[in-house]
Design a protein around this motif. Structure first.
Motif, PDB file in Angstrom:
ATOM      1  N   LYS A 335       0.717  -1.264   0.042  1.00  0.00           N
ATOM      2  CA  LYS A 335       0.120  -0.035  -0.038  1.00  0.00           C
ATOM      3  C   LYS A 335       0.975   1.503  -0.087  1.00  0.00           C
ATOM      4  O   LYS A 335       0.558   2.210  -0.677  1.00  0.00           O
ATOM      5  N   SER A 336       1.945   1.454   0.604  1.00  0.00           N
ATOM      6  CA  SER A 336       2.958   2.446   0.737  1.00  0.00           C
ATOM      7  C   SER A 336       3.538   2.742  -0.559  1.00  0.00           C
ATOM      8  O   SER A 336       3.728   3.606  -0.929  1.00  0.00           O
ATOM      9  N   VAL A 337       3.608   1.564  -1.501  1.00  0.00           N
ATOM     10  CA  VAL A 337       4.270   1.738  -2.589  1.00  0.00           C
ATOM     11  C   VAL A 337       3.187   2.694  -3.746  1.00  0.00           C
ATOM     12  O   VAL A 337       3.552   3.560  -4.077  1.00  0.00           O
ATOM     13  N   GLN A 338       2.088   2.168  -3.375  1.00  0.00           N
ATOM     14  CA  GLN A 338       0.941   2.797  -4.237  1.00  0.00           C
ATOM     15  C   GLN A 338       0.826   4.175  -3.803  1.00  0.00           C
ATOM     16  O   GLN A 338       0.831   5.048  -4.806  1.00  0.00           O
ATOM     17  N   ASP A 339       0.828   4.557  -2.659  1.00  0.00           N
ATOM     18  CA  ASP A 339       0.889   5.814  -2.071  1.00  0.00           C
ATOM     19  C   ASP A 339       2.182   6.697  -2.402  1.00  0.00           C
ATOM     20  O   ASP A 339       2.128   8.124  -2.936  1.00  0.00           O
TER      21      ASP A 339
END
Length: 493
Positions: A335-339
């Protein structure tokens, strides 16, 4: 701290710690540590299970859903049931499609064991001179990733070892996954956030932390701590605390989220399969009263799919699990990569769609995961100029003193046809223990589960892409993969 590699390589982390509960709130770090974290997403599950086999939490070996059982099953099944020994080796030691980047990560939890390549050792196997042999033979399928593979020209074991020479991605990309000068914070549950003061203060306020509750500490972590962090992140929401402070957080500091189970809809009825998909059927033995799958019976095509889970990178699995809830927090990295992609902190978005190592998939693979691009290999023969021969995929790395350059391609090991020989049948437990079919094993499972014979029924299910993805998600999220994928209603949240 635990033992490090001989070179003593460590990474320094500055941590904000809650004094009352002795809990890490977040760590502030640069790209060295962040690259290590994001490299986790590229690791095949079989590699993670292999690396974590000796890790434990409170002296109990860490079980990652059903994956440990699946990995152990590959090793326990007679090698003669596989198409060849290489097929089993691929499952027990899968390769990382992004290993050329991972080799530059500062802390290598896989001990830096990257793919070895092997060529035929006998220059004179065809009765010609060394140069004639090179010119005539090193133009075809004479490259293998597995020692002992038989040379297609002379039949001898290919055991002349080479490592692939490749450029440093840290230099080329100003960092590996994270831009070189980026500074970010990582929370205890592995959320990677902007280090802006507003973000940090908002995070502390959300947790109810005041100035007097916190202290600053510095930790130097090595390979063993990084591996512990990875394994803990599958079963805990506080892996930084457990890794850095060797202490479990007090449950009242942050309210723990109860595990609502795998969010899957039942698949026993009313589901369809895409028409182009190959027909795969599985027979389930179900407890009528308890509504659980006791075991399944299936052919090698279904088991090939199960075993292929071990070759799939973690990031692909987490992508499928974005609507699921489970005990761990490793999904926060994805999810952090997406953000962070929107904040231009990363060098690329490849981590959102990690690929499988070329040649590790097989035909009719229902999961739909893409293979990495098959490289073009070049063997540069430099002798007798005092320069070592090299194996490269990038022609710019070939030394100027080279005498000959030969284009190679990998030998076909038949795994594209599936890992297992067929036709053959297997018994698969709900926990994904796989064995060659055996009525005795089936009866022992019923006995262990205390399910009487008059309480069972058989159901035939057709398996397509949707079903396989559900089994994949369930195999990570819990210890009842078949029940969660085919029967169980999602729990109320």
């Amino acid at each position: 701290m635990a033992d490090k590699f001989e070179d003593g390589t460590t990474v320094s982390l500055k941590a904000l710690v809650h004094k009352g509960s002795n809990k890490v709130i977040f760590v502030e770090c640069v790209s060295d540590f962040l690259d290590v974290l994001f490299s986790f997403l590229t690791f095949p599950m079989g590699t993670i299970i292999k690396l974590g086999s000796k890790q434990s939490v409170e002296s109990v070996p860490v079980q990652i859903g059903c994956m440990n059982n699946l990995y152990a099953s590959v090793g326990n099944i007679d090698v003669q049931r596989f198409n060849n020994e290489v097929c089993r080796h691929k499952l027990l030691s899968p390769r990382n499609a992004d290993e050329s980047r991972c080799k530059d990560v500062k802390l290598k939890i896989d001990n830096g064991e990257f793919t070895k390549y092997f060529l035929c050792p006998d220059w004179n196997c065809l009765g010609v001179s060394e140069d004639e042999y090179l010119l005539s033979q090193y133009k075809g399928n004479l490259l293998s990733m597995y020692k002992g593979t038989r040379c297609e020209n002379c039949g001898k074991c290919m055991d002349r070892e080479y490592h692939l020479s490749s450029p440093s991605h840290a230099d080329k990309y100003n960092g590996i996954y994270v831009k070189g000068l980026a500074r970010l914070i990582v929370t205890d549950d592995l959320q990677v956030l902007s280090p802006l003061s507003g973000t940090s203060f908002s995070f502390l306020s959300k947790l109810g932390v005041t100035d007097g509750d916190i202290t600053e500490e510095t930790f130097n972590i090595g390979v063993s701590e990084v591996l512990n962090l990875l394994i803990c992140s599958f079963v805990s929401k506080t892996p930084l605390t457990e890794t850095l402070l060797k202490h479990k957080a007090e449950p009242d500091f942050i309210t723990e989220i109860s595990d609502p189970g795998t969010c899957t809809e039942p698949l026993m009825e009313g589901k369809t399969v895409i028409e182009e998909e190959e027909e795969i059927y599985v027979k389930l033995t179900v407890s009528k009263s308890r509504k659980i799958v006791c075991f399944a019976e299936a052919g090698e095509k279904f088991v090939n799919l199960l075993f292929s889970f071990l070759t799939i990178p973690l990031g692909f699995i987490l992508k499928q699990m974005q609507n699921s809830s489970w005990k761990g927090c490793i999904d926060q990295l994805y999810k952090s990569v997406q953000d962070l992609g929107d904040e231009q902190c990363l060098n690329s978005n490849d981590l959102l769609n990690p690929r499988i190592f070329p040649g590790f998939s097989y035909e009719n693979h229902l999961l739909g995961i893409e293979e990495g691009s098959e490289a073009s290999y070049y063997y540069a023969y430099c002798r007798p100029n005092g320069v070592e021969d090299v194996l490269v995929t990038d022609k710019t790395l070939i030394p100027s003193q080279v005498r000959y350059t030969f284009h190679l391609k990998l030998m076909n090991d038949k795994s594209s046809e599936g890992f297992l020989k067929g036709p053959t049948m297997f018994t698969i437990t709900d926990k994904l223990i796989v064995r060659p079919i055996s009525p005795i094993f089936g009866f022992s499972i019923l006995n262990e589960l205390k399910v009487p014979l008059d309480d069972i029924k058989e159901e035939i299910v057709r398996v397509g892409k949707e079903e396989v993805l559900r089994v994949l998600v369930a195999s990570i999220a819990g210890d009842s993969a078949l029940t969660d994928a085919f029967i169980r209603q999602p729990k109320e949240q």
